[in-house]
Design a protein around this motif. Structure first.
Motif, mmCIF file in Angstrom:
data_model
loop_
_atom_site.group_PDB
_atom_site.id
_atom_site.type_symbol
_atom_site.label_atom_id
_atom_site.label_comp_id
_atom_site.label_asym_id
_atom_site.label_seq_id
_atom_site.Cartn_x
_atom_site.Cartn_y
_atom_site.Cartn_z
ATOM 1 N N GLU A 1 -11.598 12.537 -8.415
ATOM 2 C CA GLU A 1 -11.042 12.822 -9.741
ATOM 3 C C GLU A 1 -11.852 12.197 -10.854
ATOM 4 N N ASN A 2 -12.388 11.011 -10.618
ATOM 5 C CA ASN A 2 -13.200 10.329 -11.629
ATOM 6 C C ASN A 2 -14.521 9.933 -10.988
ATOM 7 N N PRO A 3 -15.539 10.752 -11.105
ATOM 8 C CA PRO A 3 -16.792 10.489 -10.385
ATOM 9 C C PRO A 3 -17.703 9.463 -11.045
ATOM 10 N N PHE A 4 -17.274 8.832 -12.126
ATOM 11 C CA PHE A 4 -18.149 7.899 -12.841
ATOM 12 C C PHE A 4 -17.851 6.430 -12.549
ATOM 13 N N ARG A 5 -16.711 6.105 -11.971
ATOM 14 C CA ARG A 5 -16.395 4.689 -11.777
ATOM 15 C C ARG A 5 -15.755 4.393 -10.423
ATOM 16 N N ASN A 6 -15.555 5.390 -9.569
ATOM 17 C CA ASN A 6 -14.953 5.142 -8.262
ATOM 18 C C ASN A 6 -16.046 4.748 -7.273
ATOM 19 N N TYR B 1 -12.298 10.522 -19.305
ATOM 20 C CA TYR B 1 -11.231 9.945 -20.120
ATOM 21 C C TYR B 1 -9.864 10.536 -19.771
ATOM 22 N N ILE B 2 -9.800 11.836 -19.505
ATOM 23 C CA ILE B 2 -8.524 12.492 -19.226
ATOM 24 C C ILE B 2 -8.322 12.521 -17.713
ATOM 25 N N PRO B 3 -7.343 11.796 -17.182
ATOM 26 C CA PRO B 3 -7.156 11.737 -15.724
ATOM 27 C C PRO B 3 -6.474 12.991 -15.205
ATOM 28 N N PHE B 4 -6.307 13.014 -13.900
ATOM 29 C CA PHE B 4 -5.547 14.085 -13.285
ATOM 30 C C PHE B 4 -4.111 14.039 -13.810
ATOM 31 N N PRO B 5 -3.478 15.180 -14.088
ATOM 32 C CA PRO B 5 -2.126 15.172 -14.684
ATOM 33 C C PRO B 5 -1.149 14.308 -13.881
ATOM 34 N N PHE B 6 -0.440 13.456 -14.606
ATOM 35 C CA PHE B 6 0.459 12.503 -13.941
ATOM 36 C C PHE B 6 1.554 13.175 -13.117
ATOM 37 N N PRO B 7 2.239 14.235 -13.589
ATOM 38 C CA PRO B 7 3.313 14.821 -12.765
ATOM 39 C C PRO B 7 2.823 15.287 -11.396
ATOM 40 N N HIS B 8 1.665 15.934 -11.389
ATOM 41 C CA HIS B 8 1.134 16.404 -10.106
ATOM 42 C C HIS B 8 0.695 15.232 -9.236
ATOM 43 N N VAL C 1 -26.985 4.629 -23.332
ATOM 44 C CA VAL C 1 -25.704 4.349 -23.983
ATOM 45 C C VAL C 1 -24.662 5.386 -23.575
ATOM 46 N N ALA C 2 -25.065 6.645 -23.506
ATOM 47 C CA ALA C 2 -24.125 7.684 -23.097
ATOM 48 C C ALA C 2 -23.642 7.458 -21.665
ATOM 49 N N LEU C 3 -24.547 7.104 -20.768
ATOM 50 C CA LEU C 3 -24.145 6.869 -19.383
ATOM 51 C C LEU C 3 -23.280 5.631 -19.250
ATOM 52 N N SER C 4 -23.557 4.587 -20.046
ATOM 53 C CA SER C 4 -22.748 3.376 -19.972
ATOM 54 C C SER C 4 -21.322 3.623 -20.445
ATOM 55 N N THR C 5 -21.145 4.511 -21.427
ATOM 56 C CA THR C 5 -19.777 4.829 -21.865
ATOM 57 C C THR C 5 -19.050 5.698 -20.845
ATOM 58 N N LEU C 6 -19.799 6.486 -20.071
ATOM 59 C CA LEU C 6 -19.151 7.307 -19.053
ATOM 60 C C LEU C 6 -18.606 6.464 -17.905
ATOM 61 N N ARG C 7 -19.279 5.370 -17.580
ATOM 62 C CA ARG C 7 -18.740 4.528 -16.513
ATOM 63 C C ARG C 7 -17.758 3.481 -17.037
ATOM 64 N N ASN C 8 -17.353 3.654 -18.323
ATOM 65 C CA ASN C 8 -16.215 2.933 -18.878
ATOM 66 C C ASN C 8 -16.444 1.429 -18.944
ATOM 67 N N ASP C 9 -17.516 1.027 -19.598
ATOM 68 C CA ASP C 9 -17.722 -0.396 -19.849
ATOM 69 C C ASP C 9 -16.675 -0.917 -20.828
ATOM 70 N N ILE C 10 -16.259 -2.138 -20.644
ATOM 71 C CA ILE C 10 -15.180 -2.712 -21.446
ATOM 72 C C ILE C 10 -15.678 -3.029 -22.848
ATOM 73 N N GLU C 11 -14.822 -2.781 -23.833
ATOM 74 C CA GLU C 11 -15.170 -3.050 -25.234
ATOM 75 C C GLU C 11 -15.421 -4.540 -25.439
ATOM 76 N N GLY C 12 -16.516 -4.838 -26.176
ATOM 77 C CA GLY C 12 -16.807 -6.212 -26.541
ATOM 78 C C GLY C 12 -17.415 -7.045 -25.438
ATOM 79 N N SER C 13 -17.593 -6.502 -24.247
ATOM 80 C CA SER C 13 -18.191 -7.262 -23.155
ATOM 81 C C SER C 13 -19.700 -7.341 -23.333
ATOM 82 N N GLU C 14 -20.328 -8.181 -22.557
ATOM 83 C CA GLU C 14 -21.770 -8.356 -22.641
ATOM 84 C C GLU C 14 -22.485 -7.054 -22.272
ATOM 85 N N SER C 15 -23.561 -6.783 -22.974
ATOM 86 C CA SER C 15 -24.264 -5.532 -22.750
ATOM 87 C C SER C 15 -24.847 -5.489 -21.346
ATOM 88 N N VAL C 16 -24.822 -4.306 -20.769
ATOM 89 C CA VAL C 16 -25.387 -4.111 -19.430
ATOM 90 C C VAL C 16 -26.617 -3.210 -19.538
#
Length: 606
Positions: A450-455, A392-399, A245-260
């Motif tokens: 920048e995001n090593p869990f879903r790229n 969850y927190i991306p690279f700062p937008f201004p930079h 469950v912890a790993l599935s939330t890190l790769r940003n599964d969509i809320e309410g979608s079918e369980s993987v």
């Protein structure tokens, strides 16, 4: 994650296109070459009549711009690299913390009272074995004794049966490794090599942990439909569920979608880390049937859209020991947010451990020891939140915006700079291509890391890590160390031989001392008492120690008979000494004592 082979000079890496920042940057580099050709062939030839030197007084001004942009892009790439490795470290830390807590709970469970008859014998209960100078060095059958030729050792029987040894000097006969009561690999000892007590222990151990009876098989292999203890099964399932469950939330599964989430079969092949190496029927679920369109989709960034990520996650579910039930899925879907889902799964594991501990499943473990187990679970959640922060927190937008703007600007600025530096067409085109490809490639590397869990395909292989975690959990079903079931009764004969050898040696000393006493003309009372004290108690102590040793061998019976005869002879000698002491004249004793006093006075005067 792209798993690559480090060939000679890395030339083999140049042929990988999907997931490559080189080819994404090379497309923009080709665009810069077109711009350079337009400036050189069209604008310089037909668009103006001035000399080339009039366009820019000094080309170093553009060089300063290029250097500044390079520093800006490298800073972002370095920051993305740090985020990538920080995520890897946090991921390994929280998985190791939860694994440590789970394994500690399993070890505590093996110490409860239900396993009293199945636990291996304890060295604490057989401290007398230390007198035999034994070792616990393992040795494989057929292995030579030469230290330079020894290999890593496994569990085999290295000792000899005590019943076949002669009762000579015990330290010579048993100065070797401590055998495991006839264990050969994982097979329980046979009745002709072990006592009934150790046979009962190994039989119960095979009943509780049937996987220990399957050599060269996975720990989950259960012969004759036997199963491990239910506590260990539930513990492994809840720990695997919390990690998945912890790993599935890190790769940003969509809320309410079918369980993987799906069931994991121990011993199955490891999930591949590279998506392009998956079987064709699985790749069809999230990739185009033509690979060129998959590459184009990756270049355009369409594979990062939410619906494409959902297809990829559904094709690569996170596997759980024991599977996942509909009720668990419903509860997890009701929890809003990734942190709530992970906390719910960890709460199930924590509640299970506390409930079983209160009922005695973890043995007589002190509360302070149990608190360290709870602390490991809490530390694991802390590291999970650190990994979640990176996701969850991306690279700062201004930079990010500034880097994107100047990267696009370099596509035009570099060709203009090359036009000022060189008049050779192919050299200007080549340098423009390489410079722009390098700058844009570094920018794409920063975006990928920048995001090593879903790229995908440069993400961390979460499915592979989950499978590794599950296989580590399965080792709980092995139970105790198979070499721990050594037979203490095999060494009782050696202890008895050592005790009898000491009795014989003591009797010889006592007989010689008594003969010397009988040869003396007169004996004082103090001398007789001293001889009696040194002989009788020590003799009785040795005899009683030898009598307490239990054995059924014929040789031992004969030794006991000899020992009893010698004890009677010693008692007769003691009686003779007592009679001689009673018949002795008191005058002789007084004269002897006076002579002793005179000698003492003479020594004092001298």
């Amino acid at each position: 994650m792209i798993d690559y082979f480090k060939g000679i000079y890395g030339i083999n890496l140049l042929f990988r296109v999907h997931g490559s920042a080189l080819y994404k940057g090379s497309l923009v580099g080709l665009l810069s070459v077109l711009i350079y050709l337009a400036i050189e062939l069209r604008w310089n030839k037909y668009g103006r009549e001035r000399d080339l030197e009039d366009d820019l007084e000094h080309p170093y001004g553009v060089g300063v711009l290029v250097s500044s942009v390079t520093f800006l892009i490298i800073f972002r790439a370095n920051y993305g690299y740090q985020r990538y490795w920080e995520a890897c470290g946090a991921l390994q830390n929280f998985m190791s913390k939860w694994m440590d807590a789970t394994m500690q709970a399993a070890v505590f469970h093996l110490q409860n009272k239900h396993y009293d008859g199945a636990r291996p014998p304890s060295f604490f209960d057989h401290d007398e074995l230390n007198k035999l100078n034994l070792t616990r060095a393992r040795k494989r059958r057929g292995e030579k004794n030469n230290a330079s030729e020894r290999r890593l050792k496994s569990v085999v029987d290295c000792g000899k049966n005590v019943a076949t040894e002669s009762f000579g000097r015990a330290s010579d006969a048993f100065n070797g490794p401590l055998p495991n009561s006839g264990l050969v690999g994982y097979i329980p000892p046979t009745p002709d090599k072990a006592s009934s007590a150790i046979l009962q222990r190994t039989t119960l151990n095979s009943k509780y942990f049937p996987s220990s009876q399957c050599p060269n098989e996975n720990f989950a292999c259960r012969p004759n439909n036997k199963t491990p203890p239910l506590f260990l099964q539930e513990l492994a399932h809840l720990s695997s569920l919390a990690c998945a469950v912890a790993l599935s939330t890190l790769r940003n599964d969509i809320e309410g979608s079918e369980s993987v989430l799906d069931i994991y079969i121990p011993g199955s092949p490891w999930p591949v880390s590279d998506p392009d190496k998956l079987p064709k029927h699985i790749r069809r679920e999230f990739q185009h049937r033509f690979h060129i369109f998959t590459i184009i989709r990756h270049w355009l960034g369409n594979d990062r859209l939410p619906h494409h990520r959902s297809k990829y996650n559904a094709a690569r579910p996170l596997l759980i020991l024991g599977g996942v039930s509909d009720s668990e899925i419903q509860f997890l879907q009701k929890a809003r947010g990734p942190h709530a889902k992970a906390q719910l799964a960890l709460g199930w594991l924590t509640e299970f451990l506390i409930r079983e501990h209160l009922q005695g499943s973890l043995g007589e473990v002190h509360a302070a020891v149990l608190s360290s187990l709870m602390r490991s679970l809490s530390d694991g959640m802390l590291f999970y939140n650190q990994a979640r922060q990176i996701m969850y927190i991306p690279f700062p937008f201004p930079h990010a915006q500034l880097s994107a703007f100047f990267t696009v600007l370099m596509v035009v600025a570099v060709p203009f700079l090359m036009d000022q530096y060189t008049n050779v067409l192919w050299i200007g085109s080549l340098i423009s291509f390489l410079t722009v490809t390098c700058l844009v490639g570094l920018h794409e590397v920063a975006r990928e890391l920048e995001n090593p869990f879903r790229n995908v395909p440069n993400e961390i292989p979460l499915c592979t890590l989950q499978a590794v975690y599950n296989e580590a959990l399965v080792t709980m079903f092995s139970g105790y160390n198979p070499d721990s079931f050594w037979d203490p009764d095999m060494y009782q004969g050696a202890l008895e031989a050592m005790a009898l050898g000491k009795v014989y040696q003591k009797n010889d000393v006592e007989e010689s001392a008594i003969e010397q006493i009988l040869e003396m003309p007169t004996l004082t009372e103090s001398t007789v008492q001293l001889a009696t004290k040194e002989s009788s108690p020590e003799k009785r102590k040795r005899v009683s120690f030898a009598a307490e040793v239990e054995t059924n061998s014929d040789v031992t019976k004969e030794l006991r008979e000899v020992l009893a005869k010698q004890a009677l002879e010693i008692e007769e000698l003691v009686q003779l000494l007592d009679k001689e002491e009673s018949n002795q004249d008191s005058s002789g004793i007084d004269s002897l004592s006076s002579s002793f006093s005179e000698q003492i006075d003479e020594k004092k005067s001298t």
